[in-house]
Scaffold this motif. Structure first.
Motif, PDB file in Angstrom:
ATOM      1  N   ASN A  54       0.832  -1.205   0.000  1.00  0.00           N
ATOM      2  CA  ASN A  54       0.000   0.000   0.000  1.00  0.00           C
ATOM      3  C   ASN A  54       0.867   1.256   0.000  1.00  0.00           C
ATOM      4  O   ASN A  54       2.009   1.233   0.443  1.00  0.00           O
ATOM      5  CB  ASN A  54      -0.898   0.029   1.240  1.00  0.00           C
ATOM      6  CG  ASN A  54      -1.896  -1.101   1.253  1.00  0.00           C
ATOM      7  OD1 ASN A  54      -2.253  -1.651   0.220  1.00  0.00           O
ATOM      8  ND2 ASN A  54      -2.354  -1.456   2.434  1.00  0.00           N
ATOM      9  N   GLY A  84      -9.364   3.794  -3.308  1.00  0.00           N
ATOM     10  CA  GLY A  84      -8.646   4.231  -2.116  1.00  0.00           C
ATOM     11  C   GLY A  84      -9.545   4.299  -0.903  1.00  0.00           C
ATOM     12  O   GLY A  84     -10.770   4.172  -1.002  1.00  0.00           O
ATOM     13  N   TRP A 114      -9.715   6.531   3.099  1.00  0.00           N
ATOM     14  CA  TRP A 114      -9.173   7.731   3.732  1.00  0.00           C
ATOM     15  C   TRP A 114      -9.592   7.798   5.191  1.00  0.00           C
ATOM     16  O   TRP A 114     -10.552   7.152   5.604  1.00  0.00           O
ATOM     17  CB  TRP A 114      -9.623   8.992   2.988  1.00  0.00           C
ATOM     18  CG  TRP A 114     -11.117   9.125   2.900  1.00  0.00           C
ATOM     19  CD1 TRP A 114     -11.917   8.653   1.895  1.00  0.00           C
ATOM     20  CD2 TRP A 114     -11.995   9.733   3.852  1.00  0.00           C
ATOM     21  NE1 TRP A 114     -13.236   8.930   2.166  1.00  0.00           N
ATOM     22  CE2 TRP A 114     -13.310   9.604   3.369  1.00  0.00           C
ATOM     23  CE3 TRP A 114     -11.796  10.381   5.079  1.00  0.00           C
ATOM     24  CZ2 TRP A 114     -14.418  10.093   4.065  1.00  0.00           C
ATOM     25  CZ3 TRP A 114     -12.899  10.876   5.770  1.00  0.00           C
ATOM     26  CH2 TRP A 114     -14.186  10.732   5.249  1.00  0.00           C
ATOM     27  N   VAL A 165      -4.717   9.279   2.939  1.00  0.00           N
ATOM     28  CA  VAL A 165      -5.318   8.395   1.937  1.00  0.00           C
ATOM     29  C   VAL A 165      -4.457   7.153   1.781  1.00  0.00           C
ATOM     30  O   VAL A 165      -3.233   7.252   1.653  1.00  0.00           O
ATOM     31  CB  VAL A 165      -5.432   9.122   0.573  1.00  0.00           C
ATOM     32  CG1 VAL A 165      -5.929   8.171  -0.513  1.00  0.00           C
ATOM     33  CG2 VAL A 165      -6.331  10.341   0.698  1.00  0.00           C
ATOM     34  N   ASN A 166      -5.116   5.998   1.788  1.00  0.00           N
ATOM     35  CA  ASN A 166      -4.440   4.741   1.494  1.00  0.00           C
ATOM     36  C   ASN A 166      -4.762   4.345   0.060  1.00  0.00           C
ATOM     37  O   ASN A 166      -5.928   4.316  -0.341  1.00  0.00           O
ATOM     38  CB  ASN A 166      -4.903   3.636   2.446  1.00  0.00           C
ATOM     39  CG  ASN A 166      -4.179   2.338   2.157  1.00  0.00           C
ATOM     40  OD1 ASN A 166      -2.968   2.260   2.299  1.00  0.00           O
ATOM     41  ND2 ASN A 166      -4.924   1.328   1.744  1.00  0.00           N
ATOM     42  N   VAL A 167      -3.709   4.052  -0.702  1.00  0.00           N
ATOM     43  CA  VAL A 167      -3.865   3.540  -2.059  1.00  0.00           C
ATOM     44  C   VAL A 167      -3.400   2.088  -2.012  1.00  0.00           C
ATOM     45  O   VAL A 167      -2.202   1.809  -1.938  1.00  0.00           O
ATOM     46  CB  VAL A 167      -3.036   4.359  -3.073  1.00  0.00           C
ATOM     47  CG1 VAL A 167      -3.269   3.832  -4.487  1.00  0.00           C
ATOM     48  CG2 VAL A 167      -3.359   5.843  -2.968  1.00  0.00           C
ATOM     49  N   MET A 194      -4.606   7.965  -9.291  1.00  0.00           N
ATOM     50  CA  MET A 194      -4.920   8.750  -8.095  1.00  0.00           C
ATOM     51  C   MET A 194      -4.166  10.079  -8.125  1.00  0.00           C
ATOM     52  O   MET A 194      -4.739  11.140  -7.861  1.00  0.00           O
ATOM     53  CB  MET A 194      -4.549   7.949  -6.841  1.00  0.00           C
ATOM     54  CG  MET A 194      -5.012   8.555  -5.553  1.00  0.00           C
ATOM     55  SD  MET A 194      -6.772   8.340  -5.197  1.00  0.00           S
ATOM     56  CE  MET A 194      -6.909   6.578  -4.965  1.00  0.00           C
TER      57      MET A 194
END
Length: 143
Positions: free
Chosen positions: A71, A98, A100, A110-112, A121
């Motif tokens: 991630n 994503g 958040w 924010v997590n991708v 993104m």
């Protein structure tokens, strides 16, 4: 769930804290899985597995990443011009895959996830930046 403390390097008053604590799940291996998106930490992302040391008061202190989740973390701050767009921007982030977490009304982590296009993104966030709605910075980037 346990809290793990991370020491931060403060430069020119940023970040505004010298320690960030994140939630982590203790695993049977003795490692801990990071369970919330970091706001200031640069060393880890959501779902990384980390080793800790025990501090003098029994607290858990980050030692090292043992298993990367894949991630990535991006942090967003909204400007006055973008306040009315916060809900739409966050919804678009979720639509792209994503997740958040909010620190305040204008500051979000924010997590991708691995498998979600970080490039897409960032292209979206660049458009928002050009409109002067927000600015963003990188945490841990793994894609």
């Amino acid at each position: 769930m346990e809290k793990i403390s991370f020491r931060l390097s403060v430069v020119d008053d940023y970040p505004p804290v010298s320690t960030e604590r994140v939630w982590a799940q203790k695993l049977t291996s003795g490692l801990f899985r990071i369970r919330n998106i970091p706001f200031y930490i640069m060393e880890v992302s959501l779902d990384d597995e980390v080793a800790v040391e025990v501090g003098t008061e029994g607290e858990y202190l980050f030692a090292e990443v043992k298993k990367e989740s894949g991630n990535s973390t991006v942090r967003i701050i909204f400007f006055e011009a973008g306040v009315s767009e916060i809900s739409a921007v966050l919804a678009a982030i979720v639509e792209m895959g994503g997740t958040w977490e909010g620190m305040s009304k204008r500051f979000f982590a924010v997590n991708v996830p691995e498998g979600v296009s970080l490039d897409n993104m960032l292209e979206f966030l660049d458009v928002c930046t050009e409109k002067e709605w927000l600015d963003y910075e990188f945490g841990m980037i793994r894609q």
